[in-house]
Design an enzyme around this catalytic site. Structure first.
Site, PDB file in Angstrom:
ATOM      1  N   LYS A  61      32.092  34.404  42.034  1.00 28.12           N
ATOM      2  CA  LYS A  61      32.323  34.285  43.483  1.00 28.12           C
ATOM      3  C   LYS A  61      31.770  32.947  43.931  1.00 28.12           C
ATOM      4  CE  LYS A  61      34.006  36.873  46.815  1.00 28.12           C
ATOM      5  NZ  LYS A  61      35.058  37.874  46.704  1.00 28.12           N
ATOM      6  N   LYS A  76      36.315  35.295  37.395  1.00 34.06           N
ATOM      7  CA  LYS A  76      37.291  35.313  38.487  1.00 34.06           C
ATOM      8  C   LYS A  76      36.636  35.807  39.762  1.00 34.06           C
ATOM      9  CE  LYS A  76      41.756  35.244  39.552  1.00 34.06           C
ATOM     10  NZ  LYS A  76      41.387  34.524  40.765  1.00 34.06           N
ATOM     11  N   LYS A  85      34.591  45.464  39.415  1.00 34.15           N
ATOM     12  CA  LYS A  85      35.955  45.700  39.912  1.00 34.15           C
ATOM     13  C   LYS A  85      36.981  45.424  38.806  1.00 34.15           C
ATOM     14  CE  LYS A  85      36.017  44.025  43.981  1.00 34.15           C
ATOM     15  NZ  LYS A  85      36.120  43.103  45.129  1.00 34.15           N
ATOM     16  N   HIS A 130      31.466  38.252  29.844  1.00 32.18           N
ATOM     17  CA  HIS A 130      31.876  39.089  28.711  1.00 32.18           C
ATOM     18  C   HIS A 130      33.376  39.004  28.504  1.00 32.18           C
ATOM     19  CE1 HIS A 130      32.881  41.713  32.043  1.00 32.18           C
ATOM     20  NE2 HIS A 130      33.556  42.480  31.216  1.00 32.18           N
ATOM     21  N   ARG A 131      34.105  38.628  29.567  1.00 33.67           N
ATOM     22  CA  ARG A 131      35.530  38.309  29.444  1.00 33.67           C
ATOM     23  C   ARG A 131      35.721  36.968  30.131  1.00 33.67           C
ATOM     24  NH1 ARG A 131      37.284  42.291  26.649  1.00 33.67           N
ATOM     25  NH2 ARG A 131      37.538  44.398  27.425  1.00 33.67           N
ATOM     26  N   SER A 138      46.157  38.781  41.276  1.00 34.48           N
ATOM     27  CA  SER A 138      45.719  37.452  40.828  1.00 34.48           C
ATOM     28  C   SER A 138      45.883  37.337  39.305  1.00 34.48           C
ATOM     29  CB  SER A 138      44.248  37.222  41.179  1.00 34.48           C
ATOM     30  OG  SER A 138      44.129  36.739  42.489  1.00 34.48           O
ATOM     31  N   ASP A 145      40.839  47.397  34.678  1.00 31.97           N
ATOM     32  CA  ASP A 145      41.243  46.839  33.381  1.00 31.97           C
ATOM     33  C   ASP A 145      41.908  45.474  33.509  1.00 31.97           C
ATOM     34  OD1 ASP A 145      40.287  48.934  31.797  1.00 31.97           O
ATOM     35  OD2 ASP A 145      42.051  50.157  32.233  1.00 31.97           O
TER      36      ASP A 145
HETATM   37  P1  NAD Z   1      39.890  36.992  56.666  1.00 31.13           P
HETATM   38  O1  NAD Z   1      39.054  35.799  56.873  1.00 31.13           O
HETATM   39  O2  NAD Z   1      41.351  36.831  56.500  1.00 31.13           O
HETATM   40  O3  NAD Z   1      39.649  38.046  57.862  1.00 31.13           O
HETATM   41  C1  NAD Z   1      38.371  38.493  58.224  1.00 31.13           C
HETATM   42  C2  NAD Z   1      38.471  39.404  59.452  1.00 31.13           C
HETATM   43  O4  NAD Z   1      37.165  39.921  59.707  1.00 31.13           O
HETATM   44  C3  NAD Z   1      38.903  38.673  60.719  1.00 31.13           C
HETATM   45  O5  NAD Z   1      39.712  39.524  61.499  1.00 31.13           O
HETATM   46  C4  NAD Z   1      37.576  38.399  61.431  1.00 31.13           C
HETATM   47  O6  NAD Z   1      37.706  38.295  62.837  1.00 31.13           O
HETATM   48  C5  NAD Z   1      36.806  39.660  61.063  1.00 31.13           C
HETATM   49  N1  NAD Z   1      35.359  39.443  61.153  1.00 31.13           N
HETATM   50  C6  NAD Z   1      34.640  38.393  60.712  1.00 31.13           C
HETATM   51  N2  NAD Z   1      33.350  38.533  61.045  1.00 31.13           N
HETATM   52  C7  NAD Z   1      33.249  39.711  61.709  1.00 31.13           C
HETATM   53  C8  NAD Z   1      32.171  40.413  62.326  1.00 31.13           C
HETATM   54  N3  NAD Z   1      30.928  39.935  62.342  1.00 31.13           N
HETATM   55  N4  NAD Z   1      32.437  41.601  62.900  1.00 31.13           N
HETATM   56  C9  NAD Z   1      33.695  42.102  62.927  1.00 31.13           C
HETATM   57  N5  NAD Z   1      34.760  41.485  62.367  1.00 31.13           N
HETATM   58  C10 NAD Z   1      34.532  40.293  61.778  1.00 31.13           C
HETATM   59  O7  NAD Z   1      39.246  37.723  55.396  1.00 31.13           O
HETATM   60  P2  NAD Z   1      39.964  38.758  54.398  1.00 31.13           P
HETATM   61  O8  NAD Z   1      40.534  37.982  53.265  1.00 31.13           O
HETATM   62  O9  NAD Z   1      40.828  39.692  55.163  1.00 31.13           O
HETATM   63  O10 NAD Z   1      38.687  39.533  53.799  1.00 31.13           O
HETATM   64  C11 NAD Z   1      38.118  40.646  54.478  1.00 31.13           C
HETATM   65  C12 NAD Z   1      37.210  41.421  53.529  1.00 31.13           C
HETATM   66  O11 NAD Z   1      37.963  41.850  52.397  1.00 31.13           O
HETATM   67  C13 NAD Z   1      36.026  40.627  52.964  1.00 31.13           C
HETATM   68  O12 NAD Z   1      34.936  41.493  52.788  1.00 31.13           O
HETATM   69  C14 NAD Z   1      36.530  40.189  51.617  1.00 31.13           C
HETATM   70  O13 NAD Z   1      35.468  39.923  50.708  1.00 31.13           O
HETATM   71  C15 NAD Z   1      37.329  41.408  51.208  1.00 31.13           C
HETATM   72  N6  NAD Z   1      38.342  41.134  50.177  1.00 31.13           N
HETATM   73  C16 NAD Z   1      39.328  40.227  50.394  1.00 31.13           C
HETATM   74  C17 NAD Z   1      40.275  40.001  49.400  1.00 31.13           C
HETATM   75  C18 NAD Z   1      41.435  39.057  49.593  1.00 31.13           C
HETATM   76  O14 NAD Z   1      42.345  39.057  48.744  1.00 31.13           O
HETATM   77  N7  NAD Z   1      41.508  38.284  50.658  1.00 31.13           N
HETATM   78  C19 NAD Z   1      40.187  40.684  48.172  1.00 31.13           C
HETATM   79  C20 NAD Z   1      39.159  41.625  47.990  1.00 31.13           C
HETATM   80  C21 NAD Z   1      38.248  41.831  49.008  1.00 31.13           C
END
Ligand code: NAD
Length: 491
Positions: free
Chosen positions: A125, A89, A113, A84-85, A382, A118
C-alpha cells in the site's frame, strides 16, 4: 507536521476527545489484534505467525514539488507487507490523514485479502499525505510523477516487483501518469504497462476495473443472502429486493455499490453520506440524479431529492437493513456504535469498524461481512488487468467469433429439430459471444462466491472463530503460512 495536525483536527471534529481517548484507533494495532484472534485458533508455528504479521519493508520519502511560486514538501510512503508472492500489490491513497502505520496496516490487509480470493500477490500500500482537492490537476500530476519516480528509484514499482492501483483520492488518471513515468524511466520494457492497474481502458486498463470493487461488494452481499439459515440468526429474512441500504461514501466504491444494488437487486438506497454530510430519503434516493448533483456541485449537500444529513458520520445512524461503510477507517467506533441501527454491515471500506465496536456488534447480533473479503473485487480485477498487460491481448479477442459461430450452429440445430423459429431477441442473446467485461465480471463473481463459501465453511467447522472476520483471517493466515512453508522459508 501537516499530517499530524490534520489528524488531530479530524479526531476532534468527528468524535470528541474523551470518547476517542477510550479506544485505540491505530489501524496497524487493530489489524494486528484481529490477526492474533484468528491465529490463536490455528496450528501454525509462532515464529511463522510473527513473520506473516510483520510488515517486511517500508519506504518513507519526502520530496519537494513546485506549487505556484514556492516549493512544498510532500511526505509519502510505500509499504510491502509480505513478499511470499510477487509482485506485491495495493492501492495508493492521497489524503491529509495518511500515516506510516495506516499504510502498513492497509498493506497487511492486502496480503490477507489476496490470499482469501486466491490472487497470487503479496500485500502492499502507498500514500501521499495531501488533499488533492486543494491542488490543480497539473500540480497533482507533478506530485504523482515525482512520487512514481521515487518509487522506481528504490525498486518499489515495477510489473514483477510492486504494482499499485487506485484507492482513496486516486483514480484512472493518476494510474496513467504512474504508468507513463515508469515507462519514461525504464524505456524499452515490453511489460511496462503491467507496473500499475486501474488505468484507463485506452491506456492498457481493463473493462470493469473501475466498477470492480463495487461489483465485488454486490456479489459478496448476494452470496451472503443465499444462506438463509445464517441470515435468520441475524434477524434478516427474504432476498435483497426492497432491503433498505445506507452508504457512507459516494466515491468510486460507494457510488457503484449504490448503483448496482438499486438497479440490479431492487434495494432501496435510503441514505448516502460523504465527507461534508449527506442525504436521506426513506422512499429511496435517485442515484443517477444524486450523481449528477454531485458532478455539478462537488458534493451531496443541497440535493432536492431527500432530507439533509449534517455530519459525515450521521449516515451511519440511519435505521436500515444493510449499512455499507465505503469511505475510510474507524468510522463505526465506540462513540457511535450503540446508535448504529442495522442488521448487516457490509464493509466496503478498509478498516471501517474499530475493534471495540466490532465486539459490540457481534454481541448485539449484527452480521458483519469483513473488508478483507468484501472489497477484494478491486484487487481481483486488477489481477485480470495485470495478466492482460503481460499477455498483450484483450480478453475474448481470440475466441469471441469462434464462440459465436458455435452458438449460431446450436441455434440452427434447435430450429431444425423443433421446426420452430427462435424469436429474434432471444437469438441475439443466445448468439452473442462474451465481451471482455462479461469475462471480467464472471471471473469476479465466481471468485467472490468461492471465497465466501470457504470463509463460511471455515467458520462452521470451528465455532471458536465466532464470526466471519476471524474466519476470513484464519483462511488467509493458513494460505500465507502454507506458501512460506512451501518456499522453504519455514521448513
Ligand atoms: P474515493 O476517494 O473515490 O471516495 C471516498 C468517499 O469517501 C468520498 O465520497 C468522500 O467524500 C468520502 N469521505 C472521505 N472522507 C470522509 C469522512 N471523513 N467522512 C465521511 N465520508 C468521507 O475512494 P474509494 O476508492 O471509493 O475508496 C473508498 C474506500 O474503499 C477506502 O477505504 C478504500 O481503501 C476502499 N477500497 C477502495 C478500492 C478501490 O478500488 N478504489 C478497493 C478496495 C478498497
Amino acid at each position: 507536521m501537516r499530517c499530524a495536525e490534520a489528524q488531530k483536527t479530524m479526531q476532534n471534529q468527528n468524535r470528541g476527545k474523551t470518547v476517542a481517548a477510550r479506544e485505540d484507533l491505530n489501524l496497524w494495532t487493530i489489524v494486528a489484534r484481529q490477526f492474533d484472534k484468528a491465529a490463536a485458533t490455528l496450528d501454525v508455528p509462532k515464529g511463522l505467525l510473527e513473520q506473516i504479521k510483520a510488515c517486511n519493508a517500508v519506504y518513507y520519502v519526502q520530496f519537494p514539488v513546485k506549487i505556484g511560486e514556492r516549493y512544498e514538501i510532500f511526505q509519502a510512503w510505500r509499504a510491502e507487507h509480505s513478499q511470499h508472492r510477487k509482485p506485491t500489490k495495493g492501492g495508493i491513497r492521497y489524503s491529509d490523514f495518511v500515516t506510516q502505520d495506516e499504510v502498513m496496516a492497509l498493506a497487511a490487509l492486502m496480503t490477507y485479502k489476496c490470499a482469501i480470493v486466491d490472487v497470487p500477490f503479496g500485500g502492499s500500500k502507498g500514500g501521499i499525505c495531501f488533499n488533492p482537492k486543494n491542488y490543480t490537476r497539473e500540480q497533482v500530476e507533478r506530485i504523482t510523477r515525482r512520487y512514481a519516480a521515487e518509487l522506481v528509484r528504490k525498486n518499489f514499482l515495477g510489473p514483477g516487483v510492486n504494482v499499485p492501483a487506485p484507492d482513496l483520492g486516486t483514480g484512472e488518471q493518476e494510474m496513467a501518469w504512474i504508468a507513463d513515468t515508469y515507462d519514461q524511466l525504464t524505456p524499452g520494457q515490453v511489460d511496462s504497462l503491467a507496473c500499475v492497474t486501474g488505468k484507463p481502458v485506452t491506456q492498457g486498463g481493463i473493462r470493469g476495473r473501475k466498477e470492480a470493487t463495487g461489483r465485488g461488494v454486490q456479489y459478496g452481499i448476494r452470496e451472503a443472502f443465499k444462506h438463509k439459515e445464517d441470515l435468520k440468526k441475524f434477524g434478516l429474512a427474504g432476498g435483497l429486493e426492497g432491503k433498505r441500504v445506507a452508504i457512507q461514501g459516494f466515491g468510486n466504491v460507494g457510488y457503484h455499490v449504490a448503483r448496482f444494488l438499486s438497479e440490479d437487486d431492487g434495494c432501496r438506497i435510503i441514505a448516502i453520506g460523504d465527507v461534508n454530510g449527506g442525504v436521506t430519503n426513506p422512499d429511496g434516493l435517485n442515484i443517477a440524479a444524486l450523481a449528477e448533483h454531485r458532478a455539478k456541485t462537488g458534493g451531496l449537500v443541497g440535493f432536492s431529492g431527500g432530507a439533509e444529513l449534517k455530519g459525515p458520520r450521521d449516515v451511519l445512524e440511519v435505521e436500515c437493513d444493510i449499512l455499507v461503510p465505503a469511505a475510510l477507517e474507524n468510522q463505526i467506533a465506540l462513540d457511535n456504535v450503540d446508535r448504529v441501527k442495522t442488521r448487516m454491515i457490509a464493509e466496503a471500506a478498509n478498516g471501517p469498524t474499530t475493534l471495540a465496536a466490532d465486539e459490540k456488534l457481534n454481541q448485539r447480533g449484527v452480521m458483519v461481512i469483513p473488508d478483507i473479503y468484501l472489497n477484494a473485487g478491486g484487487v481481483t480485477v486488477s489481477y485480470f488487468e495485470w495478466t492482460k498487460n503481460l499477455s498483450h491481448i484483450r480478453y475474448g479477442r481470440m475466441e469471441k467469433r469462434l464462440d459465436e459461430m458455435h452458438r449460431e450452429k446450436l441455434v440452427a440445430t434447435i430450429e431444425q429439430v423443433t421446426k420452430m423459429k427462435v424469436p429474434d431477441r432471444l437469438r441475439r442473446e443466445l448468439i452473442q459471444g462474451a465481451e471482455e467485461v462479461d469475462l471480467v465480471n464472471s471471473g469476479l463473481e465466481g471468485t467472490m462466491q468461492n471465497a465466501y463459501r470457504e470463509i463460511r465453511e471455515t467458520l462452521l467447522a470451528d465455532p471458536r472463530l465466532g464470526d466471519l472476520r476471524t474466519a476470513a483471517f484464519a483462511v488467509a493466515i493458513k494460505k500465507v503460512a502454507r506458501s512460506y512453508a512451501e518456499l522453504g522459508v519455514f521448513p
